[in-house]
Design an enzyme around this catalytic site. Structure first.
Site, PDB file in Angstrom:
ATOM      1  N   GLU A   1      16.550  56.405 -13.237  1.00  0.00           N
ATOM      2  CA  GLU A   1      17.930  56.757 -12.893  1.00  0.00           C
ATOM      3  C   GLU A   1      18.841  55.557 -13.129  1.00  0.00           C
ATOM      4  OE1 GLU A   1      18.513  58.803  -9.167  1.00  0.00           O
ATOM      5  OE2 GLU A   1      20.655  58.406  -9.151  1.00  0.00           O
TER       6      GLU A   1
ATOM      7  N   ARG B   1      20.889  58.787   2.419  1.00  0.00           N
ATOM      8  CA  ARG B   1      20.114  60.031   2.394  1.00  0.00           C
ATOM      9  C   ARG B   1      19.001  59.996   3.449  1.00  0.00           C
ATOM     10  NH1 ARG B   1      19.352  64.778  -0.565  1.00  0.00           N
ATOM     11  NH2 ARG B   1      20.979  64.304  -2.076  1.00  0.00           N
TER      12      ARG B   1
ATOM     13  N   ARG C   1      11.911  60.516  -6.335  1.00  0.00           N
ATOM     14  CA  ARG C   1      11.841  61.913  -5.857  1.00  0.00           C
ATOM     15  C   ARG C   1      12.027  62.034  -4.336  1.00  0.00           C
ATOM     16  NH1 ARG C   1       7.366  65.708  -8.762  1.00  0.00           N
ATOM     17  NH2 ARG C   1       8.591  67.622  -8.814  1.00  0.00           N
TER      18      ARG C   1
ATOM     19  N   PHE D   1      14.588  60.458  -2.790  1.00  0.00           N
ATOM     20  CA  PHE D   1      15.705  59.518  -2.702  1.00  0.00           C
ATOM     21  C   PHE D   1      16.029  59.133  -1.253  1.00  0.00           C
ATOM     22  CE2 PHE D   1      20.178  58.161  -3.504  1.00  0.00           C
ATOM     23  CZ  PHE D   1      20.023  57.460  -4.676  1.00  0.00           C
TER      24      PHE D   1
ATOM     25  N   ALA E   1      19.020  63.895  -7.929  1.00  0.00           N
ATOM     26  CA  ALA E   1      19.379  64.648  -6.728  1.00  0.00           C
ATOM     27  C   ALA E   1      19.040  66.131  -6.888  1.00  0.00           C
ATOM     28  CB  ALA E   1      20.865  64.453  -6.385  1.00  0.00           C
TER      29      ALA E   1
ATOM     30  N   GLU F   1      13.102  67.934  -6.071  1.00  0.00           N
ATOM     31  CA  GLU F   1      12.631  66.988  -5.063  1.00  0.00           C
ATOM     32  C   GLU F   1      12.080  67.609  -3.774  1.00  0.00           C
ATOM     33  OE1 GLU F   1      16.610  65.141  -5.406  1.00  0.00           O
ATOM     34  OE2 GLU F   1      15.533  63.253  -5.196  1.00  0.00           O
TER      35      GLU F   1
HETATM   36  N1  MTE Z   1       9.372  66.752 -12.741  1.00  0.00           N
HETATM   37  C1  MTE Z   1       8.788  66.163 -13.805  1.00  0.00           C
HETATM   38  N2  MTE Z   1       7.865  66.843 -14.501  1.00  0.00           N
HETATM   39  N3  MTE Z   1       9.119  64.878 -14.168  1.00  0.00           N
HETATM   40  C2  MTE Z   1      10.039  64.152 -13.470  1.00  0.00           C
HETATM   41  O1  MTE Z   1      10.324  63.003 -13.815  1.00  0.00           O
HETATM   42  N4  MTE Z   1      11.606  64.100 -11.563  1.00  0.00           N
HETATM   43  C3  MTE Z   1      11.937  64.666 -10.251  1.00  0.00           C
HETATM   44  C4  MTE Z   1      12.038  66.177 -10.310  1.00  0.00           C
HETATM   45  N5  MTE Z   1      10.887  66.721 -10.977  1.00  0.00           N
HETATM   46  C5  MTE Z   1      10.662  64.759 -12.328  1.00  0.00           C
HETATM   47  C6  MTE Z   1      10.302  66.097 -12.013  1.00  0.00           C
HETATM   48  C7  MTE Z   1      13.194  64.143  -9.703  1.00  0.00           C
HETATM   49  S1  MTE Z   1      13.170  62.646  -8.928  1.00  0.00           S
HETATM   50  C8  MTE Z   1      14.360  64.840  -9.781  1.00  0.00           C
HETATM   51  S2  MTE Z   1      15.783  64.272  -9.062  1.00  0.00           S
HETATM   52  C9  MTE Z   1      14.443  66.128 -10.498  1.00  0.00           C
HETATM   53  O2  MTE Z   1      13.197  66.512 -11.073  1.00  0.00           O
HETATM   54  C10 MTE Z   1      15.480  65.995 -11.599  1.00  0.00           C
HETATM   55  O3  MTE Z   1      15.571  67.126 -12.382  1.00  0.00           O
HETATM   56  P1  MTE Z   1      16.382  68.433 -11.954  1.00  0.00           P
HETATM   57  O4  MTE Z   1      17.588  67.992 -11.228  1.00  0.00           O
HETATM   58  O5  MTE Z   1      16.674  69.074 -13.251  1.00  0.00           O
HETATM   59  O6  MTE Z   1      15.449  69.223 -11.090  1.00  0.00           O
HETATM   60  N1  HPA Z   2      20.245  61.371  -5.323  1.00  0.00           N
HETATM   61  C1  HPA Z   2      20.026  60.699  -6.456  1.00  0.00           C
HETATM   62  N2  HPA Z   2      20.853  59.805  -6.933  1.00  0.00           N
HETATM   63  C2  HPA Z   2      21.971  59.546  -6.254  1.00  0.00           C
HETATM   64  C3  HPA Z   2      22.265  60.199  -5.070  1.00  0.00           C
HETATM   65  C4  HPA Z   2      21.360  61.162  -4.580  1.00  0.00           C
HETATM   66  O1  HPA Z   2      21.571  61.775  -3.526  1.00  0.00           O
HETATM   67  N3  HPA Z   2      23.440  59.732  -4.613  1.00  0.00           N
HETATM   68  C5  HPA Z   2      23.843  58.811  -5.502  1.00  0.00           C
HETATM   69  N4  HPA Z   2      22.965  58.692  -6.500  1.00  0.00           N
HETATM   70 MO1  MOS Z   3      15.546  61.953  -8.460  1.00  0.00          MO
HETATM   71  S1  MOS Z   3      14.885  60.527  -7.137  1.00  0.00           S
HETATM   72  O1  MOS Z   3      17.149  62.024  -7.656  1.00  0.00           O
HETATM   73  O2  MOS Z   3      15.816  61.005  -9.823  1.00  0.00           O
END
Ligand code: MTE
Ligand code: HPA
Ligand code: MOS
Length: 815
Positions: free
Chosen positions: A248, A326, A358, A360, A527, A728
């Site tokens: 991120e 968070r 994941r 956060f 997020a 997450e």
């Molecule tokens: N799933 C896979 N396969 N790989 C990833 O890196 N990241 C996670 C989750 N699932 C991740 C994952 C995290 S930390 C987040 S915030 C969300 O996917 C981001 O994607 P989305 O917002 O499209 O769900």
């Molecule tokens: N999740 C992930 N990244 C972020 C957030 C959050 O809630 N707020 C600011 N950056």
């Molecule tokens: Mo997920 S920890 O918000 O990349």
């Protein structure tokens, strides 16, 4: 997977259907292009980093002659070679790209070597270990959150939220308890490590291929580093081999260094971090130490609670402010707290700068609440499930979070009821008691934990997204949006949304690489908001085109534009029908614009960072899990026997992908809480920096019985197809595993001394050592129990952690 079989609603060609991931075939065949697979341009050079050897020190001298003279080396660069700002920090500008005069953690990049091959670059960079190359004057290093807290060293002012009169309520309560707890950090361990490939372009331009969740941020930090306007830098990412929050913000140092070298040498430069370097350089999930206190009644209902959460932020701020916020906003988890005080601290230490992972901070906030409720149940001799129930948020009453947001979409109770029934929780708890009575060494435990997770970036302005949709003359569709694909299936869902809008089969829609020159000023894909916000933006873009097409169709077929239908690759109006492609071509000839942008800003969200109150989340996602474990009280080994997960993805856009996210999140959380142990030595050197010593779950750790179901629900808010974010929240379902282990330890203690009201002092990760320590602290002598009975249950299959522990004790692997 009951939703998977649901027939698509009329006109919805691809919503709610369990379609495979858009790149599934490429993933399994090895053909998917990750950044390192992009064919290299002629003249490409390779970079490697020279890392600091001290957790905190002044750089006394830097003599890079030997490094420059090493085989294959083309150049060596330091902070002095950076033309613009030596910073890649996302919020506070306290993240040097290359150390300047001082090192703040062991592993910090001090110089970069650029050589003709990856291997030669790494060999030369390894000279950073020599005193002749870098000489340091060590300074005092603060390594742990507890040390930093004692010294009041924080990366941002402490967050403090108080509602009601918790101290008074605790003092007046019929029962009181205090406790401490600690949970370790977690390395993201994306399968594809951090990498960037930078290509210098004409007229001071730079194209950076970066494995990143946040291309816009990479574009901006590279531009600042070079002292250029943002329009001179393009960042592109087709996909990541996992990000999990680790990309991120922390892809930045790699993007900047590759771009710096490419700029200085006017050659393409690739920087691919070796796994050990990746561990040593980048931040992880924040580990935390807690102190808590609660007052409660005979049913275990909390009357007042206080918690102090000290997170290890590392050497810089990075995203720790938002993470700490968070954490603060998830202490309540699924429970109403009338009188509560929460302190959340981001402690400054001389270690890697901890970052998104994941959840956060949400997992760190909610976990201690589950531990506290477990303590209360044990103190009162109640089933922890009943204590949890007594504290659930209400509907229309007892529904305000500590930060002032009303929980308007509460489904905790019916969801938990359904899981209690489908998992057979009550009967199994009774059966376990009998099993444990007959089993002196192996003890079973069971736990049910719920999840309520707030969806939206907790920084309101980040909740925006853009998309760009092209319909080509032949009727095929190309979609670009600001989100990034990291395996979570975002591109598949966005393609489904656009295909649905045009009534096309999914094969007609292609999603292209995320690219800052296509959609500007995007937020990180984080997020869990990826499909919520980019799905809406893509829908907006596609809808504009569809409306223009509908007007053309009405002209050609008769009828009014509103009644035109797009389905099955055809356009129907006035009782007539024509293929989509034919309509598109007619629209082109009529000079109608066949591409459009789209935009979305999440409604309702606001946050007052001073009072720590507001409406930070558009809605909540819910879930619950039951886990049953067996522990071996002789060795501390354990095994997850069965897990039942029931999770709320709203009205799922793609049940196959959502179930994959639920399984993956649960197992990843289980790794955090059980086997993944980060360990720094007293010099601040991270000793667990490779899979040999850092244990992520293996396939064999999946329980034999893993029952995953989607809760039948739809989002109360008008999100994209009333779905809910799923990335997450399921990680928190893994709390049930840790609490089941705790339950098994309590069972062992009960068997040893009769019923106990003590809570097992089990830390996380609950490694075999931690389990044995907890048993020891409760005076459970398993050898004695084993001696007394020779017909115990068969031994637990050895977990990888136990094998590693055996290796560490005997010096030889036992396989
Ligand atoms: N799933 C896979 N396969 N790989 C990833 O890196 N990241 C996670 C989750 N699932 C991740 C994952 C995290 S930390 C987040 S915030 C969300 O996917 C981001 O994607 P989305 O917002 O499209 O769900
Ligand atoms: N999740 C992930 N990244 C972020 C957030 C959050 O809630 N707020 C600011 N950056
Ligand atoms: Mo997920 S920890 O918000 O990349």
């Amino acid at each position: 997977m009951d939703q998977a079989t649901r027939a698509p609603a009329t006109g919805e060609t691809a919503i709610g259907v369990a379609l495979p991931h858009e790149s599934a075939a490429l993933h399994v065949s090895g053909e998917a292009t990750y950044t390192d697979d992009i064919p290299e341009l002629n003249g490409t050079l390779h970079a490697a980093l020279g890392l600091s050897r001290h957790a905190h020190a002044r750089i006394v001298s830097l003599d890079l002659e030997a490094v420059k003279n090493a085989p294959g080396v083309v150049a060596v660069l330091t902070a002095d070679d950076i033309p613009g700002e030596n910073n890649c920090g996302p919020v506070v500008h306290d993240d040097p790209i290359l150390a300047d005069g001082e090192v703040l953690y062991l592993g910090q990049p001090v110089f970069v070597v650029i050589a003709t091959s990856h291997d030669l670059a790494r060999r030369a960079a390894a000279l950073a270990k020599s005193d002749d190359v870098v000489r340091y004057e060590p300074l005092e290093a603060i390594l742990t959150a507890a040390q930093a807290k004692a010294k009041k060293q924080f990366v941002l002012p402490p967050l403090h939220l108080k509602r009601g009169a918790p101290a008074e309520k605790i003092a007046a309560a019929p029962h009181r308890l205090t406790g401490t707890f600690e949970v370790g950090g977690q390395e993201q361990f994306y399968l594809e490590g951090q990498i960037a490939y930078a290509l210098p372009k004409e007229m001071d331009g730079m194209h950076v291929y970066s494995s990143t969740q946040h291309p816009t941020e990479m574009q901006l930090v590279v531009a600042h580093m070079l002292g250029w306007p943002a329009h001179s830098v393009v960042c592109e990412c087709r996909r990541m081999g996992g990000g999990f929050g680790g990309k991120e913000s922390q892809s930045a140092i790699f993007a900047c260094i590759a771009a710096l070298a490419a700029h200085r040498l006017r050659r393409p430069v690739k920087l691919r971090a070796d796994r050990d370097d990746d561990f040593m350089i980048t931040g992880k999930r924040h580990d935390a130490v807690y102190e808590y206190e609660a007052g409660f009644d005979d049913q275990g209902r909390i009357l007042g609670a206080r918690v102090d959460i000290a997170l290890r932020a590392g050497f810089s701020a990075d995203l720790s402010g938002a993470v700490a916020t968070r954490a603060l906003c998830h202490f309540d988890n699924a429970y109403y707290l009338s009188d509560v005080e929460i302190v959340s601290l981001a402690c400054r230490t001389n270690t890697q700068s901890n970052t998104a992972f994941r959840g956060f901070g949400g997992p760190q906030g909610a976990l201690v609440m589950e531990v506290l409720l477990d303590d209360i149940a044990r103190r009162l001799g109640l089933d922890p499930l009943d204590v949890r129930r007594a504290n659930f948020y209400g509907i229309g009453e007892r529904d305000v979070t500590p930060y002032g947001q009303h929980v308007e979409d509460n489904i905790v109770e019916p969801l938990v009821d359904e899981l209690v029934a489908s998992s057979g929780y009550r009967a199994r708890r009774a059966a376990l008691a009998e099993l444990n009575a007959r089993s002196p060494v192996l003890k079973r435990g069971i736990a049910l934990t719920p999840v309520k997770f707030g969806i939206s970036f907790n920084v309101p302005f980040l909740n925006q997204a853009g998309a760009l949709v092209h319909v080509y003359k032949d009727g095929s569709v190309l979609v670009n949006h600001g989100g990034t694909e990291m395996g979570q299936g975002l591109n598949t869902k966005v393609a489904q949304v656009v295909a649905n809008e045009f009534g096309l089969p999914l094969s007609q829609v292609r999603v292209s690489a995320t690219d800052t020159s296509k959609v500007a000023n995007t937020s990180a894909t984080a997020a869990s908001t990826g499909s919520d916000i980019n799905g809406k933006a893509a829908e907006d873009a596609a809808r504009k085109i569809r409306e223009r097409l509908a007007a053309v169709a009405a002209k050609l077929l008769g009828g009014d534009a509103q009644s035109v239908r797009f389905a099955r690759g055809h356009v129907d109006a006035n009782g007539a029908s024509m293929p989509f492609a034919q309509l598109v071509n007619a629209a082109y000839l009529a000079r109608v614009q066949l591409w459009s942008d789209g935009f979305y800003a999440t409604p309702k969200v606001h946050w007052d960072a001073k009072t720590l109150t507001g409406h930070p989340f558009y809605y909540f996602a819910y879930g619950a899990a039951v886990s049953e474990v067996v522990i071996d009280t002789l060795t501390g080994e354990w095994k997850l026997l069965r897990a039942d997960l029931l999770h709320d993805a709203g009205r799922s856009i793609n049940p196959a992908i959502d179930i994959g996210q639920i399984e993956g999140g649960f197992i990843q959380g289980m790794g955090w809480l059980t086997t993944e142990e980060l360990w720094w030595n007293r010099d601040g050197r991270l000793m667990t920096h490779a899979p040999s010593t850092y244990k992520i779950p293996a396939l064999s750790d999946t329980p034999a019985a893993l029952n995953v179901r989607l809760y039948r629900n739809e989002n109360a808010e008008p999100t994209i197809f009333r779905s809910k974010a799923v990335g997450e929240p399921p990680l928190l379902l893994s709390f049930s595993v840790l609490l089941a282990i705790r339950d098994a330890i309590a069972a062992a203690a009960g068997a040893a001394h009769g019923e106990t009201r003590e809570a097992p002092p089990l830390r996380a990760p609950a490694t075999p050592e931690a389990i044995l320590d907890a048993l020891d602290a409760m005076h459970v002598d398993a050898t004695n129990a084993a001696r007394q009975s020779r017909n115990s249950e068969p031994a637990v299959t050895k977990s990888p952690v136990a094998r590693a522990a055996a290796t560490a004790r005997t010096g030889t692997p036992d396989r």
